[in-house]
Structure formats: C-alpha cells, structure tokens
Design a protein around this motif. Structure first.
Motif, short mmCIF file in Angstrom:
data_model
loop_
_atom_site.label_atom_id
_atom_site.label_comp_id
_atom_site.label_asym_id
_atom_site.label_seq_id
_atom_site.Cartn_x
_atom_site.Cartn_y
_atom_site.Cartn_z
N UNK A 28 95.32 30.50 71.88
CA UNK A 28 95.56 31.37 72.84
C UNK A 28 95.45 30.84 74.16
N UNK A 29 96.08 31.70 75.19
CA UNK A 29 96.10 31.36 76.47
C UNK A 29 96.02 32.54 77.24
N UNK A 30 95.32 32.51 78.44
CA UNK A 30 95.19 33.68 79.31
C UNK A 30 96.18 34.10 80.19
N UNK A 31 96.00 35.36 80.78
CA UNK A 31 97.10 35.67 81.56
C UNK A 31 97.59 34.64 82.65
N UNK A 32 98.73 34.63 82.87
CA UNK A 32 99.39 33.68 84.01
C UNK A 32 99.09 32.25 83.53
N UNK A 33 98.57 31.81 82.55
CA UNK A 33 98.41 30.40 81.97
C UNK A 33 99.03 30.13 80.87
N UNK A 34 100.13 30.90 80.30
CA UNK A 34 100.58 30.82 78.97
C UNK A 34 101.78 29.67 78.92
N UNK A 35 101.50 28.57 79.47
CA UNK A 35 102.14 27.24 79.61
C UNK A 35 102.71 26.99 78.16
N UNK A 36 101.78 26.53 77.35
CA UNK A 36 101.97 25.86 75.98
C UNK A 36 102.60 27.10 75.08
N UNK A 37 102.11 28.17 75.29
CA UNK A 37 102.72 29.23 74.56
C UNK A 37 104.10 29.61 74.72
N UNK A 96 90.86 27.69 68.80
CA UNK A 96 90.50 26.56 69.25
C UNK A 96 90.08 26.32 70.65
N UNK A 97 90.38 27.47 71.24
CA UNK A 97 90.00 27.38 72.66
C UNK A 97 88.77 28.43 73.16
N UNK A 98 87.66 27.53 73.25
CA UNK A 98 86.48 28.41 73.60
C UNK A 98 86.66 29.51 74.71
N UNK A 99 86.28 30.87 74.20
CA UNK A 99 86.10 31.83 75.14
C UNK A 99 87.50 32.53 75.28
N UNK A 100 88.55 32.19 74.72
CA UNK A 100 89.84 32.67 74.68
C UNK A 100 90.14 33.14 73.33
N UNK A 101 90.83 34.29 73.16
CA UNK A 101 90.96 35.08 71.84
C UNK A 101 92.16 35.90 71.90
N UNK A 102 93.19 35.99 71.16
CA UNK A 102 94.08 37.02 70.91
C UNK A 102 93.51 38.09 70.18
N UNK A 103 92.86 38.93 71.10
CA UNK A 103 92.08 40.20 70.41
C UNK A 103 92.73 41.56 70.53
N UNK A 104 94.07 41.58 70.71
CA UNK A 104 95.03 42.54 70.92
C UNK A 104 96.18 42.58 70.34
N UNK A 105 96.47 41.62 69.31
CA UNK A 105 97.71 41.37 68.59
C UNK A 105 99.09 40.79 69.40
#
Length: 394
Positions: A28-37, A96-105
């Motif tokens: 998972x990647x946070x908002x505005x950081x979704x480069x690999x995604x 695999x990314x500490x503190x980041x999660x796909x918690x909304x689908x």
C-alpha cells in the motif's frame, strides 16, 4: 453480448483480479505517494494491448479504449491510495509497509477496474465509442486526486462517468443503489478561544476558556436542532477539545475541532455563518476572543437519476432483483464528487462483507478486509454497465 458470454470472460480473469488485489494490499501507498502502485497499474494495462495510456498526474493513470466506430465516451474510475493505519490482519498478503494499510477497499477497486479493462480490450471490435479507465490517486486526503485529474483534462469529451465502492456493511452478493444525494460534503472547522488563565481556586480572576468552550460546543448543536428543517440532513460534530495541563490551573486557551456534513449546497454555505454568529456571541458575552477557520472539503456526491437507473436495471438483469438494495444516503465523504460535478454519472456499492467468513470490520479499521468473491461481481457489473451505457444515444 449475453450475460453468459460476459460471465465466461470474467471467470477467465477472476483469479488474476484476486492476485492483483493481494499484491496491491501487500504494497500500500499513501495519498499522493502512489508511485509504485501507479507503475504497477500502467504496466498491467500496457500488457493488455489496444489501450492509449497516459499519466495525467505523477501518481495517476488513464487508459483509453477507443472502439472501431465513434459514439459515447464512458469513464470508469477506481481509487488507489491507502491509509496511515497499522494493519492487524494475519493473512499472507498483509501490508509490508509499516503504518500503511489498504483499510478501505481501494486495492479491490483498482483490481476490479484492471479486470474490466482486460475484458473490454478483448471486445474492442464490438465497442462503438470509447471507454476511459481512470485510476485515481489520493481519494483519502483533501484536496484529493479526483480534482487534480479533472484539472488535467481526463473528462474532456466524456459523456458519463461511473464508479463503485466495495462496502463492508453490505453483504456479499448485494448491489447498493442510491438515487440523488449519496454522500455528504466532509467539511471541517478549527476554533481557538482565548480567555485569561489563572489559578483554578480563584476563577473570578480568570476568563475561563474551558467553560466558554463548553457553552460553544453545546450551542453549536442548536444549528442542527433549531436552525434547519428537521428533514434536511445535517451533521455538526465536535471531535476534538484540547485545553489545560493540570488539575489546578485554568488554561487561557481552548482548541476545538470538528466536522460538518451536508448534502445541500445552499445549506452548506450557511452553516459557517451560523457557527460564527454563535461563537462570537458566547465569547463576547464572557470577555473572550476567538479565531475561527472553516475548511470546505469535497463536494457532496450527487448521482444522476438517469445513469443510476441504468446501473440499477443492469444489476437486476445480471444478478437478479434480490441482489439490488436501494440504500439511504450516508454522511461519509468521497471525492468522486469532483467527476460528478462536471459530468452526469453514478456511484454505487458492491457488497463486500460476509459474517460467515468473519469479514465484519468497518472501513478504516486495522482488521478491515473484503470478501474477495465480491471482486468478480464488481467486474461483471462494470463490463455490463459500460456496454449498456455506450449503447445509449449521446
């Protein structure tokens, strides 16, 4: 195409869709950081062929499937960002990314749209018009990725836009339909009250910011109960009240934050004026001063009735009347509204909860997950709805 033909095509890709979802969930990647995604999505789309690909923003992707003949342009959107939550699930594809999660689908949304794109690219010779696939960044963080994509021109020439949300409160197998207002505008406010601090045993020598703040919190509720028509939806919630350092000191300052949720734009513009009138009256009455900031968030999600009717009819034809559930609006926010503000469209729910499987946790919970069988349903509905909307007159 018949329901059976499309179902066969979906059956051919459903394992891939689940695999894509699991890969995205694990990374998972946070908002505005979704480069690999975004790169993952781009490469998958590139492998399908028949698509014109572009990067409207640094972390978003657009794919255009242009049919053999001119016609309508139908856009389908999926969001891709995750949340700053430490995951507590224990399945093999846990984040695999500490503190980041796909918690909304959103991992499921992206996987479903990839599956839809793969199927529709195979049907290019049957498409009259264009299907535009919008893989959007930053739904979870204002000002949001949808508005950035709109400013980048992704809706130019688009006749209709649709999107979906995997919805854990709705059981797997159900399609949730809402006509008109669906989701509220998630506005926020910040208030700082300045009094005069002092000894808690001598309150007469102070201007008690806590007592004044408590009155403000109580009186703000009169906006909902006495300023507004009782059948007009409005939420005013104070969610943070910060003051003081110890038991025997009255602080000089109180900070109050909260949110306002509303569907009607005229009412939305009135609320901050009413709030400040209450705040000003109470603080002045007690000799305090204040700083008040009101921040407008995403617009309300307002579905177009005609497009929503097409989605409902499609869901009934594909899955049966018993699968369709007419739902009430709710007061969460969604930046899909940026697309609907420019183009008629519809946002709908795909049920993703399953009590028998223990999939019961709400969105934004550290143990949130989805019933992966719902991914197939989302893909089928996207494919059917896209073809049906393309067949309608522009």
């Amino acid at each position: 195409m018949t329901n059976e033909e499309i179902k066969r095509l979906v059956d051919e890709v459903k394992e891939e869709v689940v695999g894509w979802r699991r890969h995205l969930h694990a990374h998972p990647e946070l908002s505005f950081q979704e480069e690999k995604t975004a790169q993952f999505v781009y490469e998958k789309l590139q492998s399908f062929g028949n698509l014109e690909l572009s990067r409207p923003t640094k972390t978003s992707v657009m794919a255009r499937l242009i049919g053999e003949k001119p016609g309508r342009v139908v856009a389908i959107r999926a969001d891709m960002d995750a949340l700053p939550i430490q995951e507590e699930n224990d399945f093999e594809f846990v984040s695999k990314n500490p503190g980041v999660m796909h918690a909304c689908g959103h991992d499921g949304h992206t996987a479903m749209l990839l599956g839809t794109a793969k199927i529709l690219t195979r049907l290019r010779d049957r498409i009259q018009g264009e299907v535009r696939f919008l893989f959007q960044h930053a739904e979870e963080l204002y000002p949001g990725g949808a508005e950035e994509m709109v400013q980048a021109g992704v809706l130019e020439g688009v006749d209709v836009v649709i999107g979906t949300h995997l919805w854990s409160p709705l059981e797997h197998g159900k399609i949730g339909i809402v006509y008109g207002p669906m989701m509220a505008s998630p506005d926020s406010f910040h208030l700082r009250i300045h009094g005069k601090g002092g000894h808690a045993g001598m309150p007469h020598q102070t201007v008690d910011a806590i007592a004044i703040g408590a009155q403000v919190v109580t009186n703000l509720q009169y906006i909902v109960s006495r300023y507004v028509d009782p059948i007009e939806p409005l939420v005013v919630s104070v969610t943070q009240f910060v003051a003081g350092t110890t038991f025997n000191v009255l602080p000089g300052t109180v900070e109050i934050q909260g949110t306002v949720r509303v569907f009607d734009e005229k009412l939305r513009q009135s609320v901050p004026q009413w709030m400040e009138r209450i705040i000003k009256g109470i603080t002045e009455a007690h000799g305090a001063t204040y700083e008040f900031q009101y921040h407008y968030g995403y617009r309300p999600v307002i579905n177009d009735d005609e497009v929503t009717k097409v989605i409902e009819e499609t869901a009934r034809e594909v899955f049966g009347d018993e699968a369709v559930e007419r739902m009430k609006p709710n007061t969460v926010g969604e930046d899909f509204s940026a697309f609907l503000h420019r183009v008629p469209g519809s946002f709908f729910y795909v049920g993703a909860g399953n009590k028998e499987k223990g999939i019961i946790y709400p969105h934004h919970h550290p143990r949130f997950t989805i019933d992966e069988d719902s991914l197939e349903i989302g893909v089928r509905l996207f494919v059917h709805a896209a073809l049906k909307l393309l067949g309608q007159p522009a």
